[in-house]
Design a protein around this motif. Structure first.
Motif, PDB file in Angstrom:
ATOM      1  N   GLU A   1      64.361   3.788  20.791  1.00  0.00           N
ATOM      2  CA  GLU A   1      63.043   3.408  20.270  1.00  0.00           C
ATOM      3  C   GLU A   1      62.927   1.908  20.032  1.00  0.00           C
ATOM      4  N   THR A   2      64.044   1.233  19.828  1.00  0.00           N
ATOM      5  CA  THR A   2      63.986  -0.226  19.645  1.00  0.00           C
ATOM      6  C   THR A   2      63.497  -0.933  20.896  1.00  0.00           C
TER       7      THR A   2
ATOM      8  N   ALA B   1      57.102  -2.055  19.717  1.00  0.00           N
ATOM      9  CA  ALA B   1      57.882  -2.415  18.529  1.00  0.00           C
ATOM     10  C   ALA B   1      57.808  -3.919  18.284  1.00  0.00           C
TER      11      ALA B   1
ATOM     12  N   ILE C   1      60.021  -5.706  16.073  1.00  0.00           N
ATOM     13  CA  ILE C   1      61.188  -5.918  15.218  1.00  0.00           C
ATOM     14  C   ILE C   1      61.534  -7.403  15.199  1.00  0.00           C
TER      15      ILE C   1
ATOM     16  N   TYR D   1      54.560   2.832  18.023  1.00  0.00           N
ATOM     17  CA  TYR D   1      55.990   2.634  17.752  1.00  0.00           C
ATOM     18  C   TYR D   1      56.378   3.527  16.578  1.00  0.00           C
ATOM     19  N   ASP D   2      57.492   4.215  16.698  1.00  0.00           N
ATOM     20  CA  ASP D   2      57.870   5.214  15.706  1.00  0.00           C
ATOM     21  C   ASP D   2      59.218   4.879  15.064  1.00  0.00           C
ATOM     22  N   PRO D   3      59.224   4.219  13.911  1.00  0.00           N
ATOM     23  CA  PRO D   3      60.497   3.911  13.234  1.00  0.00           C
ATOM     24  C   PRO D   3      61.193   5.153  12.697  1.00  0.00           C
TER      25      PRO D   3
ATOM     26  N   HIS E   1      65.830   6.052  17.223  1.00  0.00           N
ATOM     27  CA  HIS E   1      65.869   4.700  16.667  1.00  0.00           C
ATOM     28  C   HIS E   1      67.246   4.390  16.101  1.00  0.00           C
TER      29      HIS E   1
ATOM     30  N   VAL F   1      65.411  -0.483   9.089  1.00  0.00           N
ATOM     31  CA  VAL F   1      64.997   0.808   9.635  1.00  0.00           C
ATOM     32  C   VAL F   1      66.194   1.738   9.512  1.00  0.00           C
TER      33      VAL F   1
END
Length: 353
Positions: free
Chosen positions: A143-144, A149, A151, A187-189, A194, A208
């Motif tokens: 997911e990163t 995202a 981040i 985007y799903d933390p 993830h 996260v």
């Protein structure tokens, strides 16, 4: 989770040219399993307790993905799991998995997934490891790497944090670099895919944390890529609000979909025009339910307030209580029909007949 958390890797398959999007993280377009496929899985080592734990936890993906797992003791297997083994691809310790159906190509004798000795970690970590690595085995990236995202990596600290396990190239490849597609959205933390990110390696000091359950978007995403067959019939006595969302109610031509909203409405949605063509109820209730009663009556109920002690009232009914055993059919023209002994007794277009 401490700053010594182990991260996983996966074997990339020309990732930039074989990726597409889901609601959150990427999934490969090829080689991806066929919807409805039975995937054969074999354990290369480990004990019976570890084997049973893998079977139990990995099966959670099957609640949302139209796939089947068959565990075999010998012969050919699509996925081959080791616990103690390091793998054939160099210094590959920790947990890792081949990506998607790659494990079914080339040398089908090599280990395609490593979970590590599960007996040495706690229950939450065990669940996390199994769900995460099976996510890779079904074709999901990290997911990163979702282009949506944002981040705020502190790169020197990030490389230093992962340096005991990965080279700079591997950190870029597995964790930081975004997938080469513009067709991403949310985007799903909370995704099981993830990585754990300590606040110490982000510029804005946002951490996260790892999850040990599938997020709602994980479920929706995997179902999008491995969908279950649509249904067109609702049986007598069936509660529509209990029908799993994986078993979509659609017309046979898949142009129309029946949707129930817990705010108190039942709707027919035209998928080709993105419009609602029929609605029962008014959407201003709480804890609503919808059921085709055994007497043939379709009824919506709900509470007028959010108070859990508030009793439910009838929001809407088809007033067709004299047809025991009748079934509802969503037709190709978008008409929801109650059929009893081969005769239409009520329809969403014409009401009671």
């Amino acid at each position: 989770m401490d700053d010594n958390a182990t991260i996983c890797t996966f074997d990339q398959i020309n990732a930039n040219s074989n990726s597409t999007s889901k609601t959150t993280a990427a999934i490969i377009t090829w080689p991806r399993w066929q919807t409805g496929q039975t995937i054969k899985i074999k354990f290369l080592d480990g004990n019976q307790i570890e084997h049973e734990k893998v079977k139990e936890v990995a099966s959670e993906w099957l609640n949302y993905a139209n796939l089947n797992f068959e565990y075999v003791s010998d012969g050919y297997a699509d996925i081959r799991i080791g616990f103690e083994r390091a793998g054939e691809n160099g210094n590959r310790y920790g947990a890792w998995s081949d990506l998607g159906m790659k494990s079914a190509y080339g040398n089908t004798n090599h280990q395609s997934m490593r979970l590590g000795p599960l007996s040495s970690i706690d229950e939450a970590s065990t669940r996390r490891t199994i769900l995460h690595e099976f996510g890779h085995a079904l074709g999901l990236f990290h997911e990163t790497t979702n282009p949506a995202a944002n981040i705020q990596w502190d790169l020197p600290k990030t490389y230093q944090y992962y340096s005991s396990q990965f080279t700079k190239y591997e950190v870029d490849n597995y964790i930081i670099n975004k997938e080469n597609t513009t067709d991403y959205s949310e985007y799903d933390p909370l995704s099981i895919m993830h990585y754990y990110i300590p606040a110490s390696i982000t510029k804005n000091k946002v951490a996260v944390y790892e999850q040990n359950i599938l997020s709602e978007i994980d479920k929706q995403s995997i179902n999008k890529w491995y969908p279950f067959p649509a249904r067109s019939i609702i049986n007598s006595g069936e509660r529509i609000d209990f029908i799993p969302w994986t078993q979509t109610i659609k017309s046979p031509n898949e142009k129309y979909q029946l949707l129930f909203f817990h705010s108190g409405s039942l709707c027919i949605f035209d998928l080709s025009n993105n419009t609602f063509i029929w609605e029962a109820g008014d959407g201003r209730y709480y804890r609503s339910t919808c059921k085709l009663e055994t007497n043939g009556n379709l009824v919506l109920e709900g509470a007028r307030t959010s108070n859990l002690s508030a009793s439910k009232v009838i929001i809407w009914t088809s007033n067709t209580s004299e047809f025991p055993g009748a079934k509802l059919y969503l037709q190709n023209d978008g008409d929801l029909q109650l059929i009893y002994n081969g005769v239409v007794k009520w329809s969403s277009k014409n009401g009671k007949m």
